[in-house]
Motif scaffolding. Structure first.
Motif, PDB file in Angstrom:
ATOM      1  N   ASN A  42       0.822  -1.214   0.000  1.00 34.83           N
ATOM      2  CA  ASN A  42       0.000   0.000   0.000  1.00 34.83           C
ATOM      3  C   ASN A  42       0.860   1.270   0.000  1.00 34.83           C
ATOM      4  O   ASN A  42       0.475   2.295  -0.564  1.00 34.83           O
ATOM      5  N   GLN A  43       2.041   1.187   0.626  1.00 33.03           N
ATOM      6  CA  GLN A  43       2.977   2.316   0.560  1.00 33.03           C
ATOM      7  C   GLN A  43       3.464   2.515  -0.875  1.00 33.03           C
ATOM      8  O   GLN A  43       3.558   3.643  -1.366  1.00 33.03           O
ATOM      9  N   LEU A  44       3.751   1.404  -1.542  1.00 34.39           N
ATOM     10  CA  LEU A  44       4.214   1.478  -2.928  1.00 34.39           C
ATOM     11  C   LEU A  44       3.112   2.005  -3.848  1.00 34.39           C
ATOM     12  O   LEU A  44       3.382   2.751  -4.793  1.00 34.39           O
ATOM     13  N   LEU A  45       1.877   1.636  -3.562  1.00 35.39           N
ATOM     14  CA  LEU A  45       0.742   2.043  -4.392  1.00 35.39           C
ATOM     15  C   LEU A  45       0.685   3.561  -4.549  1.00 35.39           C
ATOM     16  O   LEU A  45       0.368   4.073  -5.631  1.00 35.39           O
ATOM     17  N   LEU A  46       1.021   4.275  -3.496  1.00 35.72           N
ATOM     18  CA  LEU A  46       0.986   5.746  -3.532  1.00 35.72           C
ATOM     19  C   LEU A  46       2.038   6.318  -4.475  1.00 35.72           C
ATOM     20  O   LEU A  46       1.942   7.479  -4.887  1.00 35.72           O
ATOM     21  N   MET A  47       3.034   5.512  -4.825  1.00 31.76           N
ATOM     22  CA  MET A  47       4.135   5.985  -5.662  1.00 31.76           C
ATOM     23  C   MET A  47       3.922   5.676  -7.139  1.00 31.76           C
ATOM     24  O   MET A  47       4.734   6.065  -7.981  1.00 31.76           O
ATOM     25  N   ILE A  48       2.859   4.966  -7.474  1.00 34.07           N
ATOM     26  CA  ILE A  48       2.591   4.586  -8.868  1.00 34.07           C
ATOM     27  C   ILE A  48       1.752   5.682  -9.521  1.00 34.07           C
ATOM     28  O   ILE A  48       0.581   5.873  -9.180  1.00 34.07           O
ATOM     29  N   LYS A  49       2.362   6.401 -10.448  1.00 34.19           N
ATOM     30  CA  LYS A  49       1.681   7.531 -11.097  1.00 34.19           C
ATOM     31  C   LYS A  49       1.829   7.436 -12.608  1.00 34.19           C
ATOM     32  O   LYS A  49       2.898   7.064 -13.103  1.00 34.19           O
ATOM     33  N   PRO A  50       0.757   7.819 -13.349  1.00 38.37           N
ATOM     34  CA  PRO A  50       0.861   7.825 -14.817  1.00 38.37           C
ATOM     35  C   PRO A  50       1.814   8.925 -15.276  1.00 38.37           C
ATOM     36  O   PRO A  50       2.128   9.857 -14.530  1.00 38.37           O
ATOM     37  N   SER A  51       2.274   8.817 -16.525  1.00 36.52           N
ATOM     38  CA  SER A  51       3.311   9.722 -17.034  1.00 36.52           C
ATOM     39  C   SER A  51       2.898  11.191 -16.960  1.00 36.52           C
ATOM     40  O   SER A  51       3.739  12.063 -16.710  1.00 36.52           O
ATOM     41  N   ASN A  52       1.599  11.483 -17.159  1.00 31.68           N
ATOM     42  CA  ASN A  52       1.175  12.894 -17.157  1.00 31.68           C
ATOM     43  C   ASN A  52       1.081  13.495 -15.749  1.00 31.68           C
ATOM     44  O   ASN A  52       0.848  14.693 -15.594  1.00 31.68           O
ATOM     45  N   GLN A  53       1.278  12.654 -14.720  1.00 28.88           N
ATOM     46  CA  GLN A  53       1.259  13.169 -13.342  1.00 28.88           C
ATOM     47  C   GLN A  53       2.622  13.059 -12.656  1.00 28.88           C
ATOM     48  O   GLN A  53       2.787  13.502 -11.524  1.00 28.88           O
ATOM     49  N   ARG A  54       3.607  12.480 -13.361  1.00 26.59           N
ATOM     50  CA  ARG A  54       4.921  12.257 -12.746  1.00 26.59           C
ATOM     51  C   ARG A  54       5.801  13.493 -12.850  1.00 26.59           C
ATOM     52  O   ARG A  54       5.797  14.188 -13.861  1.00 26.59           O
ATOM     53  N   THR A  55       6.583  13.726 -11.797  1.00 23.17           N
ATOM     54  CA  THR A  55       7.637  14.731 -11.830  1.00 23.17           C
ATOM     55  C   THR A  55       8.973  13.992 -11.894  1.00 23.17           C
ATOM     56  O   THR A  55       9.017  12.761 -11.876  1.00 23.17           O
ATOM     57  N   SER A  56      10.054  14.731 -11.932  1.00 21.07           N
ATOM     58  CA  SER A  56      11.380  14.097 -12.019  1.00 21.07           C
ATOM     59  C   SER A  56      11.704  13.297 -10.756  1.00 21.07           C
ATOM     60  O   SER A  56      12.580  12.432 -10.775  1.00 21.07           O
ATOM     61  N   ASP A  57      11.013  13.590  -9.657  1.00 18.96           N
ATOM     62  CA  ASP A  57      11.256  12.857  -8.411  1.00 18.96           C
ATOM     63  C   ASP A  57      10.443  11.571  -8.303  1.00 18.96           C
ATOM     64  O   ASP A  57      10.674  10.758  -7.406  1.00 18.96           O
ATOM     65  N   ASP A  58       9.457  11.409  -9.204  1.00 16.67           N
ATOM     66  CA  ASP A  58       8.615  10.215  -9.153  1.00 16.67           C
ATOM     67  C   ASP A  58       9.259   9.056  -9.908  1.00 16.67           C
ATOM     68  O   ASP A  58      10.184   9.243 -10.700  1.00 16.67           O
ATOM     69  N   TYR A  59       8.720   7.859  -9.681  1.00 15.62           N
ATOM     70  CA  TYR A  59       9.324   6.654 -10.245  1.00 15.62           C
ATOM     71  C   TYR A  59       8.698   6.288 -11.587  1.00 15.62           C
ATOM     72  O   TYR A  59       7.476   6.291 -11.735  1.00 15.62           O
TER      73      TYR A  59
ATOM     74  N   LYS B 163      -1.348  -4.247  -8.926  1.00 16.80           N
ATOM     75  CA  LYS B 163      -1.425  -4.794 -10.285  1.00 16.80           C
ATOM     76  C   LYS B 163      -2.239  -3.879 -11.199  1.00 16.80           C
ATOM     77  O   LYS B 163      -1.818  -3.553 -12.316  1.00 16.80           O
ATOM     78  N   LYS B 164      -3.418  -3.469 -10.723  1.00 10.51           N
ATOM     79  CA  LYS B 164      -4.295  -2.625 -11.551  1.00 10.51           C
ATOM     80  C   LYS B 164      -3.639  -1.286 -11.847  1.00 10.51           C
ATOM     81  O   LYS B 164      -3.684  -0.783 -12.973  1.00 10.51           O
ATOM     82  N   ALA B 165      -3.014  -0.691 -10.840  1.00 12.09           N
ATOM     83  CA  ALA B 165      -2.364   0.611 -11.031  1.00 12.09           C
ATOM     84  C   ALA B 165      -1.202   0.491 -12.013  1.00 12.09           C
ATOM     85  O   ALA B 165      -1.019   1.349 -12.887  1.00 12.09           O
ATOM     86  N   LEU B 166      -0.430  -0.582 -11.879  1.00 12.71           N
ATOM     87  CA  LEU B 166       0.722  -0.768 -12.755  1.00 12.71           C
ATOM     88  C   LEU B 166       0.281  -1.031 -14.190  1.00 12.71           C
ATOM     89  O   LEU B 166       0.881  -0.504 -15.142  1.00 12.71           O
ATOM     90  N   ALA B 167      -0.768  -1.817 -14.368  1.00 12.46           N
ATOM     91  CA  ALA B 167      -1.290  -2.096 -15.712  1.00 12.46           C
ATOM     92  C   ALA B 167      -1.752  -0.811 -16.388  1.00 12.46           C
ATOM     93  O   ALA B 167      -1.502  -0.591 -17.581  1.00 12.46           O
ATOM     94  N   ARG B 168      -2.422   0.062 -15.618  1.00 12.52           N
ATOM     95  CA  ARG B 168      -2.868   1.344 -16.184  1.00 12.52           C
ATOM     96  C   ARG B 168      -1.675   2.207 -16.584  1.00 12.52           C
ATOM     97  O   ARG B 168      -1.671   2.835 -17.643  1.00 12.52           O
ATOM     98  N   VAL B 169      -0.670   2.255 -15.723  1.00 11.67           N
ATOM     99  CA  VAL B 169       0.509   3.074 -16.003  1.00 11.67           C
ATOM    100  C   VAL B 169       1.213   2.580 -17.266  1.00 11.67           C
ATOM    101  O   VAL B 169       1.633   3.388 -18.104  1.00 11.67           O
ATOM    102  N   PHE B 170       1.340   1.271 -17.424  1.00 11.13           N
ATOM    103  CA  PHE B 170       1.993   0.716 -18.615  1.00 11.13           C
ATOM    104  C   PHE B 170       1.300   1.193 -19.886  1.00 11.13           C
ATOM    105  O   PHE B 170       1.951   1.664 -20.818  1.00 11.13           O
ATOM    106  N   CYS B 171      -0.026   1.044 -19.933  1.00  9.29           N
ATOM    107  CA  CYS B 171      -0.711   1.348 -21.196  1.00  9.29           C
ATOM    108  C   CYS B 171      -0.954   2.842 -21.394  1.00  9.29           C
ATOM    109  O   CYS B 171      -1.340   3.265 -22.480  1.00  9.29           O
ATOM    110  N   GLU B 172      -0.688   3.655 -20.364  1.00 10.47           N
ATOM    111  CA  GLU B 172      -0.820   5.109 -20.517  1.00 10.47           C
ATOM    112  C   GLU B 172       0.515   5.788 -20.825  1.00 10.47           C
ATOM    113  O   GLU B 172       0.571   7.011 -20.963  1.00 10.47           O
ATOM    114  N   GLU B 173       1.598   4.997 -20.933  1.00  7.71           N
ATOM    115  CA  GLU B 173       2.885   5.585 -21.310  1.00  7.71           C
ATOM    116  C   GLU B 173       2.801   6.128 -22.734  1.00  7.71           C
ATOM    117  O   GLU B 173       2.304   5.449 -23.638  1.00  7.71           O
ATOM    118  N   SER B 174       3.299   7.342 -22.928  1.00 11.06           N
ATOM    119  CA  SER B 174       3.271   7.919 -24.275  1.00 11.06           C
ATOM    120  C   SER B 174       4.246   7.202 -25.198  1.00 11.06           C
ATOM    121  O   SER B 174       4.027   7.100 -26.406  1.00 11.06           O
TER     122      SER B 174
END
Length: 644
Positions: free
Chosen positions: A449-466, A499-510
């Motif tokens: 759950n701590q990791l879940l907070l760090m999963i962000k799509p490309s349009n919401q990521r800053t240089s400090d995000d993963y 899993k769901k958050a990571l799957a969304r992030v993968f397919c939302e990568e530009s």
């Protein structure tokens, strides 16, 4: 068993090759080029060729052939002379004007017999003969267009890239990776009529795919040649399932059995599965400068273990990004520079702070020897301070030539120290330390759950995000250090959310990175649907659970996690360190997790090593954190590419 023996093993192999290269066109594949790079350097090959222009070419399908004034060719290959490799050989020779061809393979003739399905009994009768090589020699003459032309095919032991006196790598096996429990199911599906395998503990060489069997035999043959060069009778030990298979194959390898009868020395060879501990490979808590250089600087093209060092700093060019490719990059391997080699070996075994001070000391001493106007400064070593010393050599051609290797290592240090500030190294380190504390105090679901907070799509990521790749590194760290999982409803729910958050992030990568392209099988984000992304992520988590359970079969080495106490924080203890401590502890009996795979002196693991007190480490490659997701999620472990 001497460390110098490892270097001389490689150099003697190359001397056999170099003796054939005078005024020849030389074609090398990438693993052999890497062995040359670390073993004796490309300048040694150029000297042996002796031609005024460059006669080195990469062995690949589109390689240019030899012109009318180039009658001689030497091919130096790391693989079996079979299938696609032979086809490429044929095509290059047919479009050339060669009259003399030499083919050197790093795979012994005995393995070529195995690859051509020659029964062991027949192979034993052929001892001293080389029919496979002789048949290829005839083919070479046929392709050159005249059976009276000259062709030679022979074996040279080019297995190793000796990085340091006590550390050597095997570039040909850079993608070799231990099996996971999921691979047992794949093996079962290929043998429906035979007894089903219950776990990795039941897997032996006979049930492996033909490709993996051959890959193991190629490695075993090379290691046997090394033991022959060292003059040792080896006893084989294993920690882990693939290690057990390799150790058993070396123990029972027919040429090795014959060799051991006359060997005067003794050695213990301990194989360890890397999957038993991926924590250190993806972690950022190592206090070693070389580890950081390997992780941060870009990879040298065609190499698995060296990096590109930007040398523009020492030219009159501006240091802008567009000028980076105008100057050939520097690197870490300095096989012909004694001073640089001494510094490199010191960096390998020093802590970070000591290492940068050692770099400064070498630069100061080199500048002093060249009478350069150096201004000494004490205290903390900074990138700016090292750069000012390096700049002193810039306009002095003689000093540049005298200390070129040292300056490459100095610039590698500067560029690493600068990039560490932007490479999120400290962010990773902070998360890993927090995780180590959390594992002892919280459940795995809390960690996820701590990791879940760090999963962000490309349009919401800053240089400090993963990025997605960095999230995979964190996930591997979590599952590897946690070990055997306690699966309950909270854990399942937390894992499902990730899993769901990571799957969304993968397919939302530009744009998909090269690693994501390999993992997803899609060359463009346009082709990666949410459904496909979910399927891919499901497979990733199957592998992650396998990583968490990798030590389940261990009795003693079950954990790399050391719980905290009132006096000490929780920490990570590398499995390799645990293995070495057990071996060198004379008060304990032989550990149950280190299996003895050969007959003979059963107490040699303890007595042999304590007698010699010399350890040589062989590894498939120097790993950076990003290598692990590729090896774990995007490598076909059961069907390695053997080039045929």
């Amino acid at each position: 068993m001497s460390a110098q023996g490892v270097l001389s093993f490689t150099q003697q192999g190359w001397e056999q090759v170099l003796a054939k290269t005078k005024r020849a066109l030389v074609y090398l594949d990438a693993p052999c080029a890497e062995s040359l790079h670390w073993g004796c350097g490309s300048t040694r090959l150029l000297e042996a060729v002796g031609a005024p222009d460059c006669h080195l070419r990469e062995f690949e399908p589109e390689a240019a052939g030899g012109g009318a004034g180039q009658p001689k060719a030497v091919f130096v290959l790391s693989c079996l002379l079979k299938g696609r490799t032979v086809e490429i050989l044929r095509d290059i020779i047919r479009r050339s004007h060669f009259q003399y061809c030499v083919v050197v393979t790093a795979v012994s003739h005995a393995v070529h017999l195995t690859a051509n399905h020659v029964p062991p009994a027949t192979a034993a009768e052929l001892e001293g003969q080389q029919p496979v090589f002789e048949q290829l020699e005839e083919k070479l003459c046929e392709w050159m267009g005249n059976m009276n032309y000259t062709a030679e095919v022979f074996y040279a032991p080019l297995l190793l890239a000796p990085v340091a006196p006590y550390l050597a790598l095997t570039p040909s096996f850079a993608s070799l990776f231990p099996l996971l429990p999921q691979d047992v199911h794949l093996l079962n599906s290929t043998r429906p009529d035979k007894r089903r395998l219950g776990s990795l503990a039941e897997v032996d060489a006979t049930v492996l795919t033909p490709e993996l069997q051959l890959q193991v035999r190629c490695l075993v043959s090379g290691l046997s040649s090394l033991c022959e060069h060292l003059g040792v009778r080896e006893e084989c030990f294993a920690v882990g399932s693939l290690s057990r298979i390799i150790a058993a194959d070396l123990a029972n390898y027919a040429p090795a059995k014959n060799r051991r009868k006359t060997a005067s020395g003794r050695a213990s060879v301990v194989f360890v599965d890397r999957t038993l501990d991926l924590t250190g490979a993806v972690g950022h808590h190592g206090d070693n400068l070389v580890e950081k250089i390997i992780a941060v600087l870009p990879q040298l093209p065609g190499h698995t273990n060296d990096v590109m060092v930007n040398m523009v700093e020492l030219t009159a060019l501006q240091t802008e990004e567009e000028n980076r490719n105008m100057v050939a990059p520097g690197c870490l391997a300095q096989s012909n520079d004694a001073a640089a080699k001494a510094l490199w070996e010191a960096l390998l075994s020093s802590k970070h702070k000591e290492a940068v001070m050692e770099v400064r000391r070498h630069l100061v001493e080199a500048a002093s020897r060249e009478n350069l106007p150096i201004k000494m400064s004490m205290g903390r070593v900074t990138p700016g301070q090292l750069t000012s010393y390096i700049q002193l050599f810039k306009n002095n051609h003689k000093a540049l030539m005298n200390h070129c290797g040292l300056l490459q290592l100095g610039l590698a240090t500067v560029q690493t120290l600068k990039q560490l500030q932007t490479a999120k190294w400290d962010n990773f380190l902070a998360f890993e330390r927090l995780l180590l504390q959390s594992i002892g105090e919280s459940s795995m679901s809390v960690v996820l759950n701590q990791l879940l907070l760090m999963i962000k799509p490309s349009n919401q990521r800053t240089s400090d995000d993963y990025s997605p790749e960095e999230l995979l590194i964190l996930l591997i760290y979590i599952y590897s250090v946690a070990g055997e999982l306690t699966v309950d409803q909270d854990f399942d729910e937390a894992e499902e959310k990730v899993k769901k958050a990571l799957a969304r992030v993968f397919c939302e990568e530009s744009e998909l990175s090269p690693l994501l392209q390999k993992i997803t099988g899609c060359d463009s984000s346009v082709n990666l649907t949410l459904h496909k992304s979910r399927v891919v992520v499901e497979a990733l988590f199957t592998s992650l659970r396998d990583v968490a359970g990798a030590r389940n079969l261990m009795k003693q080495f079950k954990s790399v996690y050391v719980p905290g106490s009132p006096a000490h924080q929780a920490s990570y203890k590398p499995l390799l360190k645990q293995v070495v401590e057990e071996i060198f502890n004379p008060e304990r009996p032989d550990p149950v997790d280190i299996e003895h795979m050969s007959s003979g002196l059963t107490d040699l693991l303890k007595t042999g090593i304590s007698m010699f007190m010399k350890v040589i480490v062989l590894s498939t490659r120097l790993l950076k954190p990003l290598n692990i997701p590729e090896l774990l999620f995007a490598t076909d472990r059961l069907h390695p590419d053997l080039h045929f």
